[in-house]
Design a protein around this motif. Structure first.
Motif, PDB file in Angstrom:
ATOM      1  N   LEU A 151      -9.753  74.944 -57.011  1.00 16.53           N
ATOM      2  CA  LEU A 151      -8.725  74.012 -57.483  1.00 16.53           C
ATOM      3  C   LEU A 151      -7.931  73.438 -56.300  1.00 16.53           C
ATOM      4  O   LEU A 151      -7.632  72.245 -56.251  1.00 16.53           O
ATOM      5  N   MET A 176     -16.829  81.071 -53.793  1.00 20.88           N
ATOM      6  CA  MET A 176     -15.501  80.464 -53.714  1.00 20.88           C
ATOM      7  C   MET A 176     -14.724  80.766 -54.991  1.00 20.88           C
ATOM      8  O   MET A 176     -15.204  80.488 -56.089  1.00 20.88           O
ATOM      9  N   ARG A 177     -13.548  81.355 -54.828  1.00 17.57           N
ATOM     10  CA  ARG A 177     -12.730  81.729 -55.986  1.00 17.57           C
ATOM     11  C   ARG A 177     -12.140  80.493 -56.641  1.00 17.57           C
ATOM     12  O   ARG A 177     -11.947  79.468 -56.010  1.00 17.57           O
ATOM     13  N   ILE A 178     -11.836  80.658 -57.921  1.00 19.06           N
ATOM     14  CA  ILE A 178     -11.357  79.516 -58.696  1.00 19.06           C
ATOM     15  C   ILE A 178     -10.107  78.884 -58.082  1.00 19.06           C
ATOM     16  O   ILE A 178      -9.956  77.663 -58.034  1.00 19.06           O
ATOM     17  N   GLU A 179      -9.210  79.725 -57.534  1.00 17.09           N
ATOM     18  CA  GLU A 179      -7.982  79.130 -56.970  1.00 17.09           C
ATOM     19  C   GLU A 179      -8.314  78.287 -55.742  1.00 17.09           C
ATOM     20  O   GLU A 179      -7.700  77.252 -55.508  1.00 17.09           O
TER      21      GLU A 179
END
Lengths: 494, 494
Positions: A280, A274-277
């Motif tokens: 968040l 899962m990418r940081i964006e």
């Protein structure tokens, strides 16, 4: 009355050659005769003296039998008038020996839902290509065994009692200390709740954090064990679509969630990180809806190149994330020790809840895992396994390229213990699994991880538990399965 | 763009003396700078070559850091135009360090019920008079330890895998064989379901056999752990009144039950044995209502004079009885191994259910308990404990007669590990417990086992875990507590 006495006496005998003590024989025989109604209720029984004489046994033998019958309410003593059979309902029919359908009540509706929940099918294959199965050959059994033996000899109260519901204090401390470095999570020992594996953690969390009919966002495709735990707790599941590229968090058709289940370090079954964006965004969604996020870190420790990806729980303000980890894949599955990281303010609640659900891991195993970690064996083992699995993956990918490229494409993955294989031509993965079982293989179809969407077909191939020779054997068996399928259903040209 | 680069570079440095690898330091620093918004989204990062030069590190070090950031979605690479910070939401406030009330959502309603369920209070006493605590001094730790060590070294697949949800096949077989002799129950190995203790068994049964809002007849007074398990499953509890003389099964005010909870071998807390006529009546009631009976045999193995009373499950046509046994009191509590005997036709359902609730006991412990039984250690230990507890009980009763008869009457009991003490004059047992705690005693008030009826006051005194010297010390401490109470509240004359 005299007749009854004679009647009962005739039916009584003792077998002096039997292992069963004579008083027990007399007790059993009288009990059976009374229950069956062959000695009617309210009958006067012979005195202990006269029965002893008739049976040629000591009087104490008969007294012992009568005492037991008396304690259980079969007979009554009336002062001055002897011993009587109690007024009980007699002649209950014995259970038919071989009836097909018993007369026991059915499961409850909830029981039915629990039992009907999806479970990964285990195929009867001899070659275990099943995903999520770790190598156990390399496990340092002798170290483990001696650490365990030492704890098993200990008379330390902290290992013997009923207390410490949330786990062995030492292990909780060690997990809290280590998880900062290994997963970027900072927490106290109190926040660590040790349970009998990740499945118990999922079950406990679902029961404590959601109510029946609450909405749960469940990854689609996603891990069936989690799905089952949420269904068992009465969840309404809403599919959070996942592809190889990420999580569809902007899906407007999803209802407001109470709980969101994700595998951000290594998505099951795609292996996506899962990418940081997305992380968040997910935290924001949970915040907005007052929802919990359940982070199932089933494979987070195994990343081969870079370092493990930090846990979602490690981000700032991630207090609404409950983290689930396990030693099943890093040590041996049969240990059945997993753990939760819960918000500080819920630590007491979880301790209480676990004392009622009984999902606690035995203390001597916990203490031994703690020793194993503290003495450095765990880090050594993990490092070794990471290297081993990376090597095996490379070998496996090579062999797939060599022997299977006509049917599948296997992309190297930076983490995990299994790889996703896509078909090069339209095939039903269930057909492939059926053909593979015939070749002695236990493989998993991707499609079983789908529940509401049109499934992608493919295979999830666990290579971690096999050495190079076994991997070759497995690849060739899979090849044979594909060839057999091709013969049966020749693929359309082009 | 050039400004951004310089800005980010200025904030970056590596500490060559640190244990943390340099690529990790660079990764962590950049990650933090990006998350905090100090390097804004969409900034162009320096090339790996130029950053490596600026930091005087090898280029591969920077590449490793960038790779990790790339894998986690912090940065993006655009062909031909370098490396950019991804468009993520930045500047999330760090969590306040010492807030009192976190921002995590509350427990669910069900979670609240689970957490608020009654639990036996553990008092802080040093002298453990707590009921249900077995002697552990006499446990053959060295035998146990070597049996366990042998299983821990074993690479036997049956001890290593995920399977065998309902328990170790050998142990299930052994329990099925032994329970016929010890408890008069005839069953197959398939009917035995091994779980992490009696509490887990209660929880599992409640979830699988009843639905929310179903009526459960619960013994009143009765065992709080069972009460909590049923409440956690959403039960409506109806009090089945129990006295020292028996069960009030004819109570017309009771609603039709879905489930009936009883402790027929040794009622908790009274120690009463359920008479055969009550047993038959109970089976009839269950039959008439299509209800389940849960037989909690928490103490059934300990009867000192006669033999243990056969289980209710052992009667004919008792298929609607689910039996719960445990090794916690016969071996050591921390083992956390209990078991259910379920109807043959539900065996598959329980296997499935337990795979979802995760209440499985670790296989090496199960295998070791099996060895312990098969090799005769269990029978020897049990026999020894029976004699020991009988002796301790007699000693304890004597000492109570000698030192405590002004305040309590303790009746000898033929079974169990604790005795019921009645007060000779009106006293609140909670007051006595409070006074006892001050004397360093952990004792249990009878009244805590009541939930809807006017409680009987008294104490439940566990003597099993104490040797004769400790029993004396405990009795004298209790005497001191009573004397203290008398001084505070002189009892009314007469």
């Amino acid at each position: 009355v005299a007749d009854h006495n004679r009647l009962s006496l005739d039916m009584l005998s003792v077998d002096r050659a039997s292992d069963e003590p004579m008083h027990r024989q007399i007790y059993n025989a009288l009990r059976r005769l009374i229950l069956d109604g062959r000695i009617p209720a309210q009958s006067l029984l012979p005195s202990t003296r006269s029965l002893a004489e008739d049976l040629s046994v000591g009087r104490n033998t008969v007294i012992a039998a009568y005492d037991q019958l008396f304690a259980e309410g079969f007979i009554e003593a009336h002062a001055g008038s002897g011993t009587w059979v109690a007024p009980i309902q007699q002649g209950r029919p014995a259970a038919p020996k071989h009836r097909k359908h018993g007369r026991c009540p059915p499961l409850s509706r909830r029981g039915r839902i629990i039992v009907d929940g999806p479970q990964p099918p285990r195929n009867a294959g001899v070659i275990n290509f099943h995903p999520g199965v770790p190598e156990t050959e390399s496990f340092p059994f002798s170290v483990w065994s001696s650490l365990l033996a030492r704890n098993a000899r200990s008379r330390d109260d902290s290992l013997l009692g009923y207390l410490s519901f949330s786990g062995h204090p030492g292990l909780r401390r060690t997990i809290a200390e280590n998880i900062s470095l290994s997963r970027g999570i900072s927490c106290t020992a109190r926040q660590v709740v040790v349970v009998t594996g990740a499945q118990a953690a999922l079950d406990l969390v679902a029961r404590v954090l959601m109510d029946e009919n609450d909405n749960v966002w469940m990854e689609e495709p996603g891990y069936r064990g989690a799905r089952s735990a949420f269904l068992a707790a009465g969840a309404r599941l809403a599919p959070l679509r996942v592809s190889r590229h990420g999580w569809n968090l902007s899906d407007r058709s999803l209802p407001p969630p109470r709980l969101i289940y994700v595998t951000p370090s290594c998505q099951w079954p795609f292996g996506t990180i899962m990418r940081i964006e997305e992380r968040l965004q997910l935290l924001d969604i949970a915040e907005r809806h007052g929802a919990w996020i359940i982070e199932d870190d089933y494979d987070g420790e195994y990343r081969f190149r870079g370092r493990p990806v930090p846990a979602l729980r490690g981000l700032d303000n991630a207090d609404r994330v409950v983290y689930i980890g396990s030693f099943g894949k890093t040590l041996i599955p049969a240990l059945r020790i997993g753990y939760l990281i819960v918000p500080e303010e819920l630590a007491g609640s979880f301790d209480k809840a676990i004392s009622i659900t009984g999902q606690f891991a035995p203390l001597i195993l916990q203490a031994t895992v703690n020793d194993f970690i503290k003495q450095g064996y765990f880090a050594t083992h993990l490092k070794r396994m990471r290297r081993l699995y990376a090597r095996r993956q490379a070998h496996f990918v090579d062999l797939c390229e060599k022997h299977l490229k006509e049917w599948i494409t296997v992309a190297e993955n930076d983490s995990g213990m299994q790889l996703l294989a896509s078909f090069t031509k339209p095939m039903k993965d269930r057909d492939v699994v059926a053909a593979a079982v015939k070749e002695g293989l236990d493989v998993q179809a991707i499609s079983i991880n789908y529940h509401s969407a049109e499934p992608e077909n493919g295979l999830l191939l666990g290579y971690a538990a096999m050495d190079e020779r076994q991997i070759l054997r497995a690849v060739l068996a899979l090849r044979a399965a594909f060839i057999g399928l091709d013969r049966k259903q020749p693929s359309a040209p082009g």
